[in-house]
Scaffold this active site. Structure first.
Site, PDB file in Angstrom:
ATOM      1  N   GLU A 256       0.787  -1.280  -0.049  1.00  0.00           N
ATOM      2  CA  GLU A 256       0.079  -0.029  -0.024  1.00  0.00           C
ATOM      3  C   GLU A 256       0.898   1.225   0.006  1.00  0.00           C
ATOM      4  O   GLU A 256       1.501   1.565   1.021  1.00  0.00           O
ATOM      5  CB  GLU A 256      -0.743  -0.166   1.141  1.00  0.00           C
ATOM      6  CG  GLU A 256      -1.844  -1.265   1.468  1.00  0.00           C
ATOM      7  CD  GLU A 256      -2.898  -1.220   0.611  1.00  0.00           C
ATOM      8  OE1 GLU A 256      -3.276  -0.084  -0.222  1.00  0.00           O
ATOM      9  OE2 GLU A 256      -3.845  -2.180   0.402  1.00  0.00           O
ATOM     10  N   CYS A 290      -2.489   9.053   2.209  1.00  0.00           N
ATOM     11  CA  CYS A 290      -2.133   8.688   1.055  1.00  0.00           C
ATOM     12  C   CYS A 290      -3.292   8.891   0.247  1.00  0.00           C
ATOM     13  O   CYS A 290      -3.025   8.796  -1.228  1.00  0.00           O
ATOM     14  CB  CYS A 290      -2.032   6.969   1.067  1.00  0.00           C
ATOM     15  SG  CYS A 290      -2.866   6.218   1.968  1.00  0.00           S
TER      16      CYS A 290
HETATM   17  P1  NAP Z   1       8.073   5.641   4.637  1.00  0.00           P
HETATM   18  O1  NAP Z   1       9.293   6.582   4.646  1.00  0.00           O
HETATM   19  O2  NAP Z   1       8.084   4.883   3.473  1.00  0.00           O
HETATM   20  O3  NAP Z   1       7.978   4.716   6.111  1.00  0.00           O
HETATM   21  C1  NAP Z   1       7.257   3.690   6.157  1.00  0.00           C
HETATM   22  C2  NAP Z   1       7.465   2.714   7.043  1.00  0.00           C
HETATM   23  O4  NAP Z   1       8.804   2.112   6.480  1.00  0.00           O
HETATM   24  C3  NAP Z   1       8.128   3.232   8.656  1.00  0.00           C
HETATM   25  O5  NAP Z   1       7.702   2.420   9.204  1.00  0.00           O
HETATM   26  C4  NAP Z   1       9.511   3.340   8.376  1.00  0.00           C
HETATM   27  O6  NAP Z   1      10.369   3.351   9.272  1.00  0.00           O
HETATM   28  C5  NAP Z   1       9.763   2.185   7.271  1.00  0.00           C
HETATM   29  N1  NAP Z   1      11.057   2.211   6.420  1.00  0.00           N
HETATM   30  C6  NAP Z   1      11.688   3.325   6.142  1.00  0.00           C
HETATM   31  N2  NAP Z   1      12.649   3.000   5.253  1.00  0.00           N
HETATM   32  C7  NAP Z   1      12.834   1.674   5.570  1.00  0.00           C
HETATM   33  C8  NAP Z   1      13.938   0.807   4.719  1.00  0.00           C
HETATM   34  N3  NAP Z   1      14.780   1.257   4.305  1.00  0.00           N
HETATM   35  N4  NAP Z   1      13.778  -0.612   5.140  1.00  0.00           N
HETATM   36  C9  NAP Z   1      12.533  -1.082   6.023  1.00  0.00           C
HETATM   37  N5  NAP Z   1      11.868  -0.107   6.453  1.00  0.00           N
HETATM   38  C10 NAP Z   1      11.880   1.195   6.331  1.00  0.00           C
HETATM   39  O7  NAP Z   1       6.786   6.451   4.471  1.00  0.00           O
HETATM   40  P2  NAP Z   1       6.224   7.263   5.768  1.00  0.00           P
HETATM   41  O8  NAP Z   1       6.820   8.668   5.215  1.00  0.00           O
HETATM   42  O9  NAP Z   1       6.289   6.914   7.104  1.00  0.00           O
HETATM   43  O10 NAP Z   1       4.697   7.246   5.352  1.00  0.00           O
HETATM   44  C11 NAP Z   1       4.028   8.009   4.450  1.00  0.00           C
HETATM   45  C12 NAP Z   1       3.767   7.273   2.956  1.00  0.00           C
HETATM   46  O11 NAP Z   1       2.989   6.261   3.320  1.00  0.00           O
HETATM   47  C13 NAP Z   1       3.197   8.300   1.886  1.00  0.00           C
HETATM   48  O12 NAP Z   1       3.756   7.824   0.714  1.00  0.00           O
HETATM   49  C14 NAP Z   1       1.832   7.592   1.834  1.00  0.00           C
HETATM   50  O13 NAP Z   1       0.993   7.739   0.807  1.00  0.00           O
HETATM   51  C15 NAP Z   1       2.002   6.078   2.279  1.00  0.00           C
HETATM   52  N6  NAP Z   1       0.866   5.501   2.802  1.00  0.00           N
HETATM   53  C16 NAP Z   1       0.171   4.637   2.114  1.00  0.00           C
HETATM   54  C17 NAP Z   1      -1.041   4.075   2.487  1.00  0.00           C
HETATM   55  C18 NAP Z   1      -1.931   3.179   1.508  1.00  0.00           C
HETATM   56  O14 NAP Z   1      -2.727   2.551   2.154  1.00  0.00           O
HETATM   57  N7  NAP Z   1      -1.799   3.107   0.305  1.00  0.00           N
HETATM   58  C19 NAP Z   1      -1.567   4.338   3.607  1.00  0.00           C
HETATM   59  C20 NAP Z   1      -0.981   5.214   4.568  1.00  0.00           C
HETATM   60  C21 NAP Z   1       0.263   5.915   3.954  1.00  0.00           C
HETATM   61  P3  NAP Z   1      10.923   4.610  10.245  1.00  0.00           P
HETATM   62  O15 NAP Z   1       9.588   5.131  10.873  1.00  0.00           O
HETATM   63  O16 NAP Z   1      11.856   4.127  11.039  1.00  0.00           O
HETATM   64  O17 NAP Z   1      11.583   5.544   9.050  1.00  0.00           O
END
Ligand code: NAP
Length: 484
Positions: A256, A290
């Protein structure tokens, strides 16, 4: 801990592995984005604890999977009820660590809990099949079975619901589960684990590992041979890297990811309804969802009327600490998020966008950005190309239905889209032409347990919630019965 709850046992500063709470010397400070104050220090777990959680989940799998769906459902319904009973406390924790207004946090708890109840029921209907055989001496039977151990990584913007939407389906299907929540918002996940324990979910079935080593812990969850399924909610870039990592052990994967939702207002729309829908969709969670509207596309004939009514409505939104009852827009998650929004707005203004409301940080604050409306925007500006994740509405005008569809689809994302029109022919044409997983028509509140949530293109694959959500956690097995 500086939070006072009705039930302080919901504040757990440890990871939850194999039914026990794991402390560590290393600590992780959880801060309130509204004021920067530390609200809790949580044990900072890492790779070792994540591996332990995977082993525990593997050990617990056989027994949990062997229960009937009805037996699992009884326990899951207790978990659901406990979330409802503790809605106020869970919402308070959520607002303090994430920032969203308390009313929205309470809504998220109900939404999140609803997935547990939904899948507790849905798993009872995980029907198999009998298929007419091509030969008379055979019978073909299809069973659905749990995939196995599930690894999950979730984001900070819905610290409760992004976990329950996955865990509800996984546990109901008979899988066991290890989640690593976002570093900024572990307390909501740990409170959910405390309630899982109280509900009687057996040790090892639901595990939460909290730690700042996202890469190391992510590698365990995407590469460990004992994990059969990996599910991720987060940004598209991180999702792409995690898909690659999953390839080494050929896991079942669902993603997602990010979005760039167009909100199209046609000349035959009910303009007042469109204004209300756009405000709700754009400014919820300060624009950090999102499926938040990312671009407003308005037909030229109604652009002036829509824009003036929209600006008037947005100017009434109150910015403040989410814990205060009259707040409509809380802080962004951190100062980097504010800088990202600032850069998108400034870069777009430098190429011709016009600020008609807001356009800057709230005075004397680190993490607050004012609700903003931009006009004179074109679909190639940075504010229209990128996921904004902040309270900014770029307004773009268009001439024809075809042009609106083309602009709406001109993005690598395909999560949610919205449009307002009263013309039944147009509703079908546009609804079928938008390259998105979810389309709101004269409605912007599209998320609910019974509908399939998910995207196409680079917004990911797989569906959460609904009757389809369970399939992500089940394998189809075909039994060929011969020699009859
Ligand atoms: P993100 O930077 O991708 O982080 C999401 C999760 O991944 C966090 O737990 C983060 O940990 C972890 N993470 C980051 N880098 C990683 C790596 N290299 N290896 C493993 N895990 C890693 O996204 P965000 O800024 O937190 O969230 C916002 C994004 O989520 C937006 O793009 C939004 O559109 C998307 N989203 C999508 C949906 C959907 O259902 N489609 C719903 C909600 C949000 P840390 O916290 O430690 O960085």
């Amino acid at each position: 801990m500086t939070i006072e709850l009705k039930d302080n046992q919901l504040l757990k500063p440890f990871s939850y592995i194999n039914g026990s709470w794991h402390s560590s010397e290393a600590q992780l400070a959880v801060t309130n984005p509204a004021n920067g104050k530390v609200i809790a220090n949580v044990a900072n777990a890492g790779v070792i604890e994540t591996e332990l959680a995977v082993r525990s989940a593997k050990k617990a799998l056989k027994h949990w999977a062997s229960q009937s769906a009805a037996q699992r459902s009884v326990i899951l319904k207790k978990w659901h009820q406990l979330m409802l009973d503790h809605q106020d406390d869970l919402a308070q924790i959520l607002t303090l660590e994430q920032g969203k207004p308390l009313a929205e946090a309470k809504g998220e708890i109900l939404y999140g809990a609803a997935f547990i109840e939904w899948f507790a029921e849905e798993a009872k209907r995980a029907y198999g099949d009998t298929i007419p055989s091509p030969s008379t001496d055979k019978r073909i039977v299809v069973l659905k079975q749990p995939v196995g151990v599930v690894g999950a990584i979730t984001p900070w913007n819905f610290p409760n619901a992004m976990i329950t939407r996955k865990a509800g389906a996984a546990l109901a299907a008979g899988c066991t589960f290890v989640v690593r929540p976002a570093t900024q918002t572990p307390l909501s996940a740990l409170a959910v684990a405390e309630l899982a324990e109280r509900a009687g979910i057996p040790a090892g079935v639901f595990n939460v590992v909290v730690g700042s080593d996202s890469r190391g812990m992510g590698k365990v969850l995407t590469q460990h041979p004992d994990i059969a399924k990996f599910t991720f909610t987060g940004s598209t870039n991180v999702g792409k890297a995690l898909i690659n990592q999953c390839s080494s052990t050929v896991k079942k994967v669902s993603m997602e990811l990010g979005g760039n939702a167009p909100f199209i207002v046609f000349d035959d729309a009910d303009i007042d309804a469109a204004v209300a829908g756009a405000v709700a969709s754009k400014y919820r969670n300060a624009g950090q969802t999102c499926i938040c509207t990312n671009r407003i596309l308005v037909q030229k004939e109604v652009a002036e009327t829509f824009t003036s009514k929209f600006v008037e409505a947005v100017s009434k939104l109150n910015v403040g600490d989410g814990i205060s009852p009259d707040t409509d827009i809380g802080p962004l998650i951190n100062s980097d998020a504010v800088s990202d929004v600032e850069t998108l707005v400034n870069d777009s203004v430098s190429v011709g966008a016009k600020v008609v409301l807001g356009g800057e940080r709230a005075p004397d604050s680190n993490n607050f950005y004012l609700p903003t409306v931009l006009t004179n925007v074109t679909n190639d500006m940075p504010i229209a190309r990128n996921e904004i994740f902040g309270p900014v509405s770029p307004i773009i005008t268009f001439d024809s239905e075809d042009e609106a569809i083309e602009m709406a689809n001109d993005t690598e994302y395909g999560l949610a889209a919205y449009f307002y029109s009263r013309d039944i022919g147009r509703i079908w044409r546009v609804g079928e032409s938008l390259e998105y997983g979810m389309v709101g028509i004269n409605d912007s509140a599209i998320s609910n347990v019974s509908a399939p949530f998910g995207g196409v293109k680079q917004s990911g694959f797989g569906r959460e919630g609904s009757k389809y959500g369970l399939d992500e956690y089940m394998e189809i097995k075909y039994l060929c019965m011969g020699g009859l």
